[in-house]
Design a protein around this motif. Sequence first.
Motif, PDB file in Angstrom:
ATOM      1  N   PRO A  74      20.436  79.062  46.108  1.00  0.00           N
ATOM      2  CA  PRO A  74      20.509  80.483  45.770  1.00  0.00           C
ATOM      3  C   PRO A  74      20.891  80.681  44.320  1.00  0.00           C
ATOM      4  CG  PRO A  74      22.485  79.809  46.940  1.00  0.00           C
ATOM      5  CD  PRO A  74      21.599  78.609  46.884  1.00  0.00           C
ATOM      6  N   ARG A  75      20.377  81.729  43.726  1.00  0.00           N
ATOM      7  CA  ARG A  75      20.939  82.192  42.459  1.00  0.00           C
ATOM      8  C   ARG A  75      21.387  83.627  42.668  1.00  0.00           C
ATOM      9  NH1 ARG A  75      15.994  82.054  38.104  1.00  0.00           N
ATOM     10  NH2 ARG A  75      14.458  83.160  39.320  1.00  0.00           N
ATOM     11  N   GLY A  83      26.363  95.672  32.571  1.00  0.00           N
ATOM     12  CA  GLY A  83      25.057  95.035  32.436  1.00  0.00           C
ATOM     13  C   GLY A  83      24.795  94.094  33.600  1.00  0.00           C
ATOM     14  N   ARG A  84      24.000  93.074  33.336  1.00  0.00           N
ATOM     15  CA  ARG A  84      23.625  92.144  34.401  1.00  0.00           C
ATOM     16  C   ARG A  84      23.870  90.700  33.969  1.00  0.00           C
ATOM     17  NH1 ARG A  84      17.653  93.077  35.353  1.00  0.00           N
ATOM     18  NH2 ARG A  84      17.759  93.654  33.170  1.00  0.00           N
ATOM     19  N   LEU A  85      24.304  89.914  34.925  1.00  0.00           N
ATOM     20  CA  LEU A  85      24.486  88.481  34.691  1.00  0.00           C
ATOM     21  C   LEU A  85      23.821  87.705  35.814  1.00  0.00           C
ATOM     22  CD1 LEU A  85      27.499  89.757  33.651  1.00  0.00           C
ATOM     23  CD2 LEU A  85      27.615  87.382  32.936  1.00  0.00           C
ATOM     24  N   LEU A  86      23.489  86.463  35.507  1.00  0.00           N
ATOM     25  CA  LEU A  86      22.841  85.627  36.502  1.00  0.00           C
ATOM     26  C   LEU A  86      23.601  84.306  36.629  1.00  0.00           C
ATOM     27  CD1 LEU A  86      20.241  85.640  38.281  1.00  0.00           C
ATOM     28  CD2 LEU A  86      19.115  84.401  36.424  1.00  0.00           C
ATOM     29  N   VAL A  87      23.962  83.975  37.851  1.00  0.00           N
ATOM     30  CA  VAL A  87      24.513  82.645  38.132  1.00  0.00           C
ATOM     31  C   VAL A  87      23.307  81.803  38.530  1.00  0.00           C
ATOM     32  CG1 VAL A  87      26.070  81.317  39.593  1.00  0.00           C
ATOM     33  CG2 VAL A  87      26.698  83.634  38.896  1.00  0.00           C
ATOM     34  N   ASP A  88      22.896  80.914  37.628  1.00  0.00           N
ATOM     35  CA  ASP A  88      21.581  80.296  37.721  1.00  0.00           C
ATOM     36  C   ASP A  88      21.697  78.761  37.792  1.00  0.00           C
ATOM     37  OD1 ASP A  88      18.824  80.129  37.699  1.00  0.00           O
ATOM     38  OD2 ASP A  88      18.677  80.223  35.519  1.00  0.00           O
ATOM     39  N   PRO A  89      21.560  78.182  38.974  1.00  0.00           N
ATOM     40  CA  PRO A  89      21.650  76.715  39.085  1.00  0.00           C
ATOM     41  C   PRO A  89      20.606  76.025  38.201  1.00  0.00           C
ATOM     42  CG  PRO A  89      21.707  77.745  41.250  1.00  0.00           C
ATOM     43  CD  PRO A  89      21.347  78.826  40.268  1.00  0.00           C
ATOM     44  N   LEU A 100      25.034  71.164  37.106  1.00  0.00           N
ATOM     45  CA  LEU A 100      25.273  72.265  36.179  1.00  0.00           C
ATOM     46  C   LEU A 100      24.641  73.555  36.690  1.00  0.00           C
ATOM     47  CD1 LEU A 100      26.439  72.735  33.216  1.00  0.00           C
ATOM     48  CD2 LEU A 100      24.073  72.687  32.510  1.00  0.00           C
ATOM     49  N   VAL A 101      25.417  74.638  36.531  1.00  0.00           N
ATOM     50  CA  VAL A 101      24.935  75.987  36.840  1.00  0.00           C
ATOM     51  C   VAL A 101      25.183  76.822  35.587  1.00  0.00           C
ATOM     52  CG1 VAL A 101      25.375  78.026  38.270  1.00  0.00           C
ATOM     53  CG2 VAL A 101      25.434  75.746  39.311  1.00  0.00           C
ATOM     54  N   ASP A 102      24.198  77.601  35.184  1.00  0.00           N
ATOM     55  CA  ASP A 102      24.381  78.464  34.012  1.00  0.00           C
ATOM     56  C   ASP A 102      24.898  79.829  34.440  1.00  0.00           C
ATOM     57  OD1 ASP A 102      23.469  76.763  31.920  1.00  0.00           O
ATOM     58  OD2 ASP A 102      21.407  77.094  32.554  1.00  0.00           O
ATOM     59  N   LEU A 103      25.724  80.416  33.601  1.00  0.00           N
ATOM     60  CA  LEU A 103      26.126  81.813  33.770  1.00  0.00           C
ATOM     61  C   LEU A 103      25.530  82.553  32.574  1.00  0.00           C
ATOM     62  CD1 LEU A 103      27.833  83.990  35.242  1.00  0.00           C
ATOM     63  CD2 LEU A 103      29.723  83.385  33.722  1.00  0.00           C
ATOM     64  N   CYS A 104      24.466  83.311  32.830  1.00  0.00           N
ATOM     65  CA  CYS A 104      23.691  83.927  31.738  1.00  0.00           C
ATOM     66  C   CYS A 104      23.849  85.440  31.765  1.00  0.00           C
ATOM     67  CB  CYS A 104      22.196  83.674  31.898  1.00  0.00           C
ATOM     68  SG  CYS A 104      21.742  81.993  32.193  1.00  0.00           S
ATOM     69  N   PRO A 107      19.947  91.036  28.765  1.00  0.00           N
ATOM     70  CA  PRO A 107      18.696  90.324  28.511  1.00  0.00           C
ATOM     71  C   PRO A 107      18.776  89.234  27.445  1.00  0.00           C
ATOM     72  CG  PRO A 107      18.680  92.345  27.276  1.00  0.00           C
ATOM     73  CD  PRO A 107      20.002  92.297  27.990  1.00  0.00           C
ATOM     74  N   SER A 108      19.935  89.004  26.822  1.00  0.00           N
ATOM     75  CA  SER A 108      19.951  88.043  25.712  1.00  0.00           C
ATOM     76  C   SER A 108      19.849  86.595  26.195  1.00  0.00           C
ATOM     77  CB  SER A 108      21.239  88.198  24.897  1.00  0.00           C
ATOM     78  OG  SER A 108      22.344  87.697  25.615  1.00  0.00           O
ATOM     79  N   TRP A 109      20.218  86.360  27.443  1.00  0.00           N
ATOM     80  CA  TRP A 109      20.274  85.008  28.019  1.00  0.00           C
ATOM     81  C   TRP A 109      21.310  84.128  27.329  1.00  0.00           C
ATOM     82  CZ3 TRP A 109      18.315  84.452  32.696  1.00  0.00           C
ATOM     83  CH2 TRP A 109      17.329  85.379  33.089  1.00  0.00           C
ATOM     84  N   ASP A 110      22.245  84.740  26.607  1.00  0.00           N
ATOM     85  CA  ASP A 110      23.397  83.962  26.140  1.00  0.00           C
ATOM     86  C   ASP A 110      24.087  83.429  27.392  1.00  0.00           C
ATOM     87  OD1 ASP A 110      22.864  84.568  23.564  1.00  0.00           O
ATOM     88  OD2 ASP A 110      24.383  86.126  23.350  1.00  0.00           O
ATOM     89  N   SER A 111      24.626  82.237  27.290  1.00  0.00           N
ATOM     90  CA  SER A 111      25.155  81.662  28.524  1.00  0.00           C
ATOM     91  C   SER A 111      26.381  80.808  28.280  1.00  0.00           C
ATOM     92  CB  SER A 111      24.069  80.821  29.210  1.00  0.00           C
ATOM     93  OG  SER A 111      23.716  79.733  28.396  1.00  0.00           O
ATOM     94  N   GLU A 112      27.110  80.600  29.342  1.00  0.00           N
ATOM     95  CA  GLU A 112      28.167  79.604  29.390  1.00  0.00           C
ATOM     96  C   GLU A 112      27.808  78.672  30.544  1.00  0.00           C
ATOM     97  OE1 GLU A 112      31.996  81.551  29.373  1.00  0.00           O
ATOM     98  OE2 GLU A 112      31.535  82.586  27.499  1.00  0.00           O
TER      99      GLU A 112
END
Lengths: 151, 150
Positions: A74-75, A83-89, A100-104, A107-112
């Motif tokens: 799942p993401r 705004g919106r964020l995505l927890v993206d495996p 690793l899973v990204d936290l983006c 719309p910039s897709w900046d991530s940690e």
Amino acid sequence: MSFCTWTEVREGLLSSSTVPRNPVDNWENVRDLWVADVERLVSDTESWAHHQGWGTLRELKAITEDRIGTYTVPRLLIHDLFGRLLVDPYARFVAGGDGLVDLCVIPSWDSEMIIKEGEGWFLLQDDAEGPRQPWTESIFVEAVHRLARSQ
Amino acid sequence: MTRREHYILRITGAHKEYQAAEVAVTLLMDKVRADPSFLAPVDLRSRVATQLRENLENTYVVRLYSEFEAGLRDAWKNAWGRTSEPPTRDLLDSAAARRGINQDVLDFAHRVRVFRNELIHRKGDEVEPVTIGIASKRLCEFFGRLPKDW
């Protein structure tokens, strides 16, 4: 009309999975453990988001890795006034970690990065040589605000 | 434009130049087939056109990889403030570990590096060839996970 359960959807997608090109020993077990780890991370994060009154939406993501084949996890989309964020495996096999899973932020897709090391998940704000914090509710909330401000 | 975007454009730009060069070589081959002395005014035999076609993709794989490596060395020095000049193999491994890069992507970047080294140094090692399309995609994927700007 009938509806599928979450597990049925996942198993349906997994049924089309491929044999890995370069399998690790016991690859099916490694894959299943990773999927379970990601599902736990997403569930925890989802409930933390709900504690804040933020909306969430789950969807499935198919990932293919040479060592464990194709699988679905799942993401999680998180949204509110900030705004919106995505927890993206991203992947189970990554350099410098055990997954690793990204936290983006959209719309910039900046991530940690949320990196798995051993049994724990850690947030990396910059890169692996920077500070790492255990993935907890308060660290999650701080990260969301930090990423939202960076937009 | 961020530094990351700059280098991704350099990598994809090398791929696009290859695609344009491929069209140009096809036109050249048509000319040479119609007139085998077509290259005589520039003191070249028609065989050179055939060699050009055969070597074109590998030439651009070397070019594309050099753009990738230049970007990685720039990040090493200016994003991460490192003063050392590591061998390329170590540079790739270190950058990948810093940014949690997918092992498949790192493996492929090493495959391009090894193939490029064989093209340059001709040691006669058996290496798996790499096509420019996949090299471009995978090296951009690698670079796309570097810091956004520096």
